[in-house]
Design a protein around this motif. Structure first.
Motif, PDB file in Angstrom:
ATOM      1  N   SER A   9       0.841  -1.198   0.000  1.00 37.25           N
ATOM      2  CA  SER A   9       0.000   0.000   0.000  1.00 37.25           C
ATOM      3  C   SER A   9       0.872   1.241   0.000  1.00 37.25           C
ATOM      4  O   SER A   9       2.051   1.194   0.364  1.00 37.25           O
ATOM      5  N   MET A  10       0.273   2.367  -0.414  1.00 40.57           N
ATOM      6  CA  MET A  10       0.994   3.636  -0.411  1.00 40.57           C
ATOM      7  C   MET A  10       1.345   4.063   1.017  1.00 40.57           C
ATOM      8  O   MET A  10       2.452   4.533   1.282  1.00 40.57           O
ATOM      9  N   SER A  11       0.384   3.900   1.930  1.00 40.78           N
ATOM     10  CA  SER A  11       0.616   4.345   3.302  1.00 40.78           C
ATOM     11  C   SER A  11       1.703   3.530   3.996  1.00 40.78           C
ATOM     12  O   SER A  11       2.545   4.080   4.718  1.00 40.78           O
ATOM     13  N   ARG A  45      -9.342  -0.254  -1.589  1.00 42.57           N
ATOM     14  CA  ARG A  45      -9.009  -1.362  -0.687  1.00 42.57           C
ATOM     15  C   ARG A  45      -7.648  -1.977  -0.979  1.00 42.57           C
ATOM     16  O   ARG A  45      -7.000  -2.499  -0.075  1.00 42.57           O
ATOM     17  N   LYS A  46      -7.179  -1.948  -2.238  1.00 46.91           N
ATOM     18  CA  LYS A  46      -5.909  -2.599  -2.529  1.00 46.91           C
ATOM     19  C   LYS A  46      -5.322  -2.086  -3.831  1.00 46.91           C
ATOM     20  O   LYS A  46      -5.976  -1.379  -4.604  1.00 46.91           O
ATOM     21  N   LEU A  47      -4.071  -2.447  -4.048  1.00 43.83           N
ATOM     22  CA  LEU A  47      -3.358  -2.125  -5.275  1.00 43.83           C
ATOM     23  C   LEU A  47      -3.115  -3.412  -6.054  1.00 43.83           C
ATOM     24  O   LEU A  47      -2.887  -4.467  -5.448  1.00 43.83           O
TER      25      LEU A  47
END
Length: 305
Positions: free
Chosen positions: A23-25, A59-61
Protein backbone atom coordinates in the motif's frame (compact mmCIF):
# COMPACT_ATOMS: atom_id res chain seq x y z
CA UNK A 1 24.22 10.71 -14.60
CA UNK A 2 21.70 13.54 -15.00
CA UNK A 3 19.40 14.84 -12.31
CA UNK A 4 16.47 13.34 -14.24
CA UNK A 5 18.13 9.92 -14.06
CA UNK A 6 18.60 10.27 -10.31
CA UNK A 7 14.93 11.21 -9.96
CA UNK A 8 13.92 8.14 -11.99
CA UNK A 9 16.00 5.86 -9.75
CA UNK A 10 14.34 7.32 -6.67
CA UNK A 11 10.88 6.80 -8.19
CA UNK A 12 11.77 3.22 -9.10
CA UNK A 13 12.82 2.56 -5.50
CA UNK A 14 9.58 4.10 -4.22
CA UNK A 15 7.54 1.98 -6.66
CA UNK A 16 9.34 -1.19 -5.51
CA UNK A 17 8.62 -0.26 -1.88
CA UNK A 18 4.91 0.26 -2.62
CA UNK A 19 4.65 -3.20 -4.16
CA UNK A 20 6.67 -4.80 -1.37
CA UNK A 21 4.56 -3.25 1.41
CA UNK A 22 1.24 -3.56 -0.40
CA UNK A 23 0.00 0.00 0.00
CA UNK A 24 0.99 3.64 -0.41
CA UNK A 25 0.62 4.35 3.30
CA UNK A 26 2.74 1.37 4.39
CA UNK A 27 5.47 2.31 1.91
CA UNK A 28 5.29 5.92 3.14
CA UNK A 29 5.90 4.78 6.73
CA UNK A 30 8.84 2.60 5.67
CA UNK A 31 10.40 5.41 3.59
CA UNK A 32 9.70 8.26 5.99
CA UNK A 33 7.50 10.06 3.44
CA UNK A 34 3.88 11.16 3.31
CA UNK A 35 1.39 8.95 1.43
CA UNK A 36 0.68 11.81 -0.98
CA UNK A 37 4.39 12.17 -1.77
CA UNK A 38 4.66 8.45 -2.45
CA UNK A 39 1.59 8.54 -4.70
CA UNK A 40 3.05 11.50 -6.57
CA UNK A 41 6.34 9.65 -7.18
CA UNK A 42 4.47 6.68 -8.67
CA UNK A 43 2.30 8.92 -10.85
CA UNK A 44 5.37 10.71 -12.21
CA UNK A 45 6.96 7.37 -12.98
CA UNK A 46 3.89 6.29 -14.92
CA UNK A 47 3.71 9.65 -16.71
CA UNK A 48 7.35 9.54 -17.81
CA UNK A 49 6.92 5.98 -19.12
CA UNK A 50 3.52 6.58 -20.64
CA UNK A 51 2.06 3.43 -19.03
CA UNK A 52 -0.10 2.42 -16.09
CA UNK A 53 1.83 0.40 -13.52
CA UNK A 54 -0.80 0.00 -10.78
CA UNK A 55 -4.56 -0.39 -10.69
CA UNK A 56 -5.69 1.51 -7.59
CA UNK A 57 -8.82 0.99 -5.52
CA UNK A 58 -9.84 2.09 -2.07
CA UNK A 59 -9.01 -1.36 -0.69
CA UNK A 60 -5.91 -2.60 -2.53
CA UNK A 61 -3.36 -2.12 -5.27
CA UNK A 62 -2.85 -4.48 -8.19
CA UNK A 63 0.00 -4.53 -10.69
CA UNK A 64 -0.79 -4.28 -14.37
CA UNK A 65 0.91 -6.70 -16.76
CA UNK A 66 3.58 -4.16 -17.69
CA UNK A 67 3.79 -3.19 -14.03
CA UNK A 68 4.73 -6.75 -13.09
CA UNK A 69 7.59 -6.79 -15.61
CA UNK A 70 8.76 -3.34 -14.59
CA UNK A 71 8.59 -4.18 -10.87
CA UNK A 72 10.94 -7.13 -11.31
CA UNK A 73 13.65 -4.76 -12.52
CA UNK A 74 12.91 -2.15 -9.86
CA UNK A 75 13.01 -4.77 -7.10
CA UNK A 76 16.36 -6.10 -8.38
CA UNK A 77 17.75 -2.57 -8.36
CA UNK A 78 16.51 -1.96 -4.80
CA UNK A 79 17.99 -5.29 -3.63
CA UNK A 80 21.37 -4.45 -5.17
CA UNK A 81 21.35 -1.07 -3.44
CA UNK A 82 20.50 -2.70 -0.11
CA UNK A 83 23.30 -5.23 -0.53
CA UNK A 84 25.76 -2.43 -1.23
CA UNK A 85 24.65 -0.65 1.96
CA UNK A 86 24.92 -3.90 3.93
CA UNK A 87 28.47 -4.49 2.71
CA UNK A 88 29.52 -1.03 3.84
CA UNK A 89 27.84 -1.48 7.21
CA UNK A 90 29.33 -4.94 7.73
CA UNK A 91 32.85 -3.63 7.20
CA UNK A 92 32.59 -1.14 10.06
CA UNK A 93 29.93 -2.32 12.51
CA UNK A 94 30.64 -3.85 15.88
CA UNK A 95 28.93 -7.09 16.91
CA UNK A 96 25.54 -6.29 18.35
CA UNK A 97 21.93 -7.37 18.43
CA UNK A 98 20.76 -10.96 18.76
CA UNK A 99 22.85 -13.80 17.37
CA UNK A 100 20.53 -16.73 16.73
CA UNK A 101 22.63 -19.89 16.71
CA UNK A 102 21.83 -23.56 16.21
CA UNK A 103 24.00 -26.49 17.33
CA UNK A 104 23.69 -30.23 18.05
CA UNK A 105 22.93 -31.10 21.68
CA UNK A 106 26.41 -32.51 22.27
CA UNK A 107 28.08 -29.32 21.07
CA UNK A 108 26.14 -27.17 23.55
CA UNK A 109 28.83 -27.61 26.20
CA UNK A 110 31.34 -25.78 23.99
CA UNK A 111 29.28 -22.63 23.41
CA UNK A 112 30.07 -20.90 26.70
CA UNK A 113 33.87 -21.29 26.56
CA UNK A 114 33.95 -20.51 22.83
CA UNK A 115 31.71 -17.42 22.76
CA UNK A 116 31.91 -16.26 26.38
CA UNK A 117 34.87 -13.89 25.76
CA UNK A 118 33.13 -12.41 22.71
CA UNK A 119 29.95 -11.74 24.69
CA UNK A 120 31.93 -10.14 27.51
CA UNK A 121 33.81 -7.92 25.08
CA UNK A 122 30.64 -6.71 23.32
CA UNK A 123 27.83 -5.99 25.82
CA UNK A 124 25.45 -5.12 22.99
CA UNK A 125 25.60 -8.68 21.63
CA UNK A 126 22.96 -11.17 22.74
CA UNK A 127 22.93 -14.93 22.13
CA UNK A 128 19.94 -17.17 21.54
CA UNK A 129 21.04 -20.82 21.28
CA UNK A 130 18.85 -23.55 19.78
CA UNK A 131 20.15 -27.05 20.51
CA UNK A 132 18.74 -29.81 18.34
CA UNK A 133 20.28 -32.88 16.74
CA UNK A 134 17.88 -32.50 13.79
CA UNK A 135 19.04 -30.24 10.95
CA UNK A 136 16.57 -27.41 11.21
CA UNK A 137 15.80 -25.03 8.36
CA UNK A 138 17.89 -21.90 8.93
CA UNK A 139 15.49 -19.58 7.13
CA UNK A 140 12.36 -20.84 8.87
CA UNK A 141 14.03 -20.74 12.31
CA UNK A 142 15.68 -17.36 11.54
CA UNK A 143 19.09 -18.79 12.45
CA UNK A 144 22.16 -16.64 11.79
CA UNK A 145 24.75 -19.37 12.36
CA UNK A 146 24.50 -23.16 12.64
CA UNK A 147 27.12 -25.72 13.69
CA UNK A 148 26.99 -28.83 11.54
CA UNK A 149 29.04 -32.03 11.49
CA UNK A 150 29.97 -34.35 8.63
CA UNK A 151 29.07 -34.13 4.93
CA UNK A 152 26.77 -31.25 4.04
CA UNK A 153 23.87 -31.56 1.59
CA UNK A 154 23.80 -29.29 -1.44
CA UNK A 155 22.03 -26.04 -0.63
CA UNK A 156 22.18 -22.32 -1.22
CA UNK A 157 23.67 -21.78 2.23
CA UNK A 158 27.26 -20.78 2.88
CA UNK A 159 29.53 -23.14 4.82
CA UNK A 160 32.93 -22.51 6.37
CA UNK A 161 35.01 -25.40 7.69
CA UNK A 162 36.01 -24.95 11.32
CA UNK A 163 38.21 -28.03 11.58
CA UNK A 164 37.93 -31.78 11.97
CA UNK A 165 37.29 -33.81 15.11
CA UNK A 166 39.06 -37.15 15.56
CA UNK A 167 37.18 -40.27 16.61
CA UNK A 168 38.72 -41.98 19.63
CA UNK A 169 37.92 -45.52 20.79
CA UNK A 170 37.01 -45.36 24.48
CA UNK A 171 35.76 -47.51 27.34
CA UNK A 172 35.16 -47.07 31.06
CA UNK A 173 37.90 -48.27 33.46
CA UNK A 174 35.49 -50.71 35.12
CA UNK A 175 34.59 -52.25 31.77
CA UNK A 176 38.30 -52.71 30.94
CA UNK A 177 38.92 -54.35 34.29
CA UNK A 178 36.15 -56.84 33.59
CA UNK A 179 36.84 -57.52 29.90
CA UNK A 180 40.36 -56.37 29.11
CA UNK A 181 41.52 -54.44 26.07
CA UNK A 182 40.86 -56.08 22.66
CA UNK A 183 44.01 -57.71 21.32
CA UNK A 184 43.45 -57.24 17.58
CA UNK A 185 41.01 -55.95 14.95
CA UNK A 186 39.10 -59.22 14.82
CA UNK A 187 38.44 -59.01 18.56
CA UNK A 188 36.70 -55.65 18.10
CA UNK A 189 33.74 -57.27 16.34
CA UNK A 190 32.91 -59.37 19.40
CA UNK A 191 32.72 -56.40 21.79
CA UNK A 192 29.51 -54.77 23.04
CA UNK A 193 29.42 -51.47 21.13
CA UNK A 194 27.56 -48.26 21.86
CA UNK A 195 26.79 -46.35 18.67
CA UNK A 196 24.38 -44.35 16.53
CA UNK A 197 20.97 -45.90 15.98
CA UNK A 198 20.56 -44.26 12.56
CA UNK A 199 23.37 -46.27 10.97
CA UNK A 200 21.73 -48.96 8.74
CA UNK A 201 23.39 -52.33 9.09
CA UNK A 202 25.53 -51.21 12.01
CA UNK A 203 28.67 -49.12 12.21
CA UNK A 204 31.00 -49.21 9.21
CA UNK A 205 34.50 -48.21 10.27
CA UNK A 206 37.86 -47.77 8.62
CA UNK A 207 40.75 -48.23 11.00
CA UNK A 208 44.30 -47.28 10.09
CA UNK A 209 47.17 -48.89 11.95
CA UNK A 210 50.31 -46.99 13.03
CA UNK A 211 52.11 -48.32 9.93
CA UNK A 212 49.38 -46.97 7.62
CA UNK A 213 47.50 -50.21 6.86
CA UNK A 214 43.72 -49.74 6.51
CA UNK A 215 41.33 -52.26 8.09
CA UNK A 216 37.60 -52.11 7.22
CA UNK A 217 35.33 -53.07 10.11
CA UNK A 218 31.59 -53.41 10.57
CA UNK A 219 30.05 -53.80 14.02
CA UNK A 220 26.48 -53.92 15.27
CA UNK A 221 25.88 -51.73 18.34
CA UNK A 222 24.26 -53.47 21.27
CA UNK A 223 23.27 -50.09 22.78
CA UNK A 224 22.28 -47.36 20.35
CA UNK A 225 21.20 -43.74 20.45
CA UNK A 226 20.70 -40.87 18.02
CA UNK A 227 22.52 -38.50 20.38
CA UNK A 228 26.30 -38.43 20.81
CA UNK A 229 26.12 -37.19 24.41
CA UNK A 230 23.93 -40.16 25.36
CA UNK A 231 26.41 -42.52 23.70
CA UNK A 232 29.23 -41.05 25.78
CA UNK A 233 27.19 -41.36 28.98
CA UNK A 234 26.44 -45.02 28.27
CA UNK A 235 30.12 -45.64 27.56
CA UNK A 236 31.14 -43.94 30.81
CA UNK A 237 28.55 -46.09 32.55
CA UNK A 238 30.45 -49.22 31.53
CA UNK A 239 27.98 -50.54 28.95
CA UNK A 240 30.56 -51.08 26.22
CA UNK A 241 33.09 -49.45 23.91
CA UNK A 242 32.32 -46.47 21.71
CA UNK A 243 33.84 -44.13 19.18
CA UNK A 244 33.66 -40.72 20.83
CA UNK A 245 34.60 -37.28 19.58
CA UNK A 246 38.03 -36.17 20.73
CA UNK A 247 36.76 -32.68 21.57
CA UNK A 248 34.09 -34.11 23.89
CA UNK A 249 36.02 -36.67 25.94
CA UNK A 250 39.13 -34.78 27.05
CA UNK A 251 37.76 -33.97 30.52
CA UNK A 252 36.43 -37.50 31.05
CA UNK A 253 39.82 -38.95 30.12
CA UNK A 254 41.62 -36.62 32.52
CA UNK A 255 39.12 -37.38 35.29
CA UNK A 256 39.51 -41.13 34.78
CA UNK A 257 35.91 -41.76 33.74
CA UNK A 258 37.11 -43.03 30.36
CA UNK A 259 40.20 -44.69 28.92
CA UNK A 260 41.31 -44.24 25.32
CA UNK A 261 42.03 -47.56 23.59
CA UNK A 262 44.54 -48.00 20.79
CA UNK A 263 45.70 -44.35 20.80
CA UNK A 264 48.23 -45.00 18.01
CA UNK A 265 45.47 -46.06 15.61
CA UNK A 266 43.28 -43.75 13.53
CA UNK A 267 39.51 -44.25 13.61
CA UNK A 268 38.67 -41.42 11.21
CA UNK A 269 37.64 -37.79 11.52
CA UNK A 270 34.47 -35.72 11.29
CA UNK A 271 34.43 -32.25 9.74
CA UNK A 272 32.93 -29.32 11.65
CA UNK A 273 31.20 -26.52 9.75
CA UNK A 274 29.82 -23.08 10.41
CA UNK A 275 26.76 -22.70 8.17
CA UNK A 276 24.98 -19.42 7.44
CA UNK A 277 21.83 -18.81 5.38
CA UNK A 278 23.44 -16.20 3.13
CA UNK A 279 26.54 -16.13 0.96
CA UNK A 280 26.89 -12.35 0.81
CA UNK A 281 28.82 -10.25 3.30
CA UNK A 282 28.12 -11.49 6.80
CA UNK A 283 27.16 -9.14 9.67
CA UNK A 284 29.83 -8.52 12.27
CA UNK A 285 28.08 -10.68 14.90
CA UNK A 286 28.37 -13.72 12.62
CA UNK A 287 31.95 -13.02 11.47
CA UNK A 288 33.21 -12.54 15.02
CA UNK A 289 31.37 -15.64 16.26
CA UNK A 290 32.92 -17.80 13.53
CA UNK A 291 36.41 -16.49 14.36
CA UNK A 292 35.84 -17.14 18.07
CA UNK A 293 34.71 -20.71 17.36
CA UNK A 294 37.75 -21.37 15.19
CA UNK A 295 40.14 -20.06 17.85
CA UNK A 296 38.46 -22.15 20.55
CA UNK A 297 38.38 -25.39 18.54
CA UNK A 298 41.99 -25.00 17.46
CA UNK A 299 43.22 -25.45 21.04
CA UNK A 300 41.09 -28.52 21.84
CA UNK A 301 42.87 -31.91 21.98
CA UNK A 302 42.28 -34.05 18.89
CA UNK A 303 40.85 -31.27 16.68
CA UNK A 304 42.63 -30.85 13.37
CA UNK A 305 42.77 -27.73 11.16
Amino acid sequence: MTSQSWDDLKRMAVFASVVRHGSMSAAARALGMTPSAVSQQVRQLEHSGGVTLLHRSTRKLRLTEVGERYHAQCAAMAAAAQQARDELAASREQPGGELRMSAPVGFGRHIAPALGPLLQQHPGLRLRLLVDDARIDLIEARVDLAIRFGPLPDSGWAARRLGAMQWWLCAAPGWLTAHGSPADVAALTALPWVGFSREPGGLRLELRSPDGVTHPLQVQPRMASNNQLSIQQMCEGGLGVALLGSMDVHESLQAGRLVRLWPDWSFGTLDLWAVTPQRETQPAKVRHAVHALQAYLRQLPGVLD
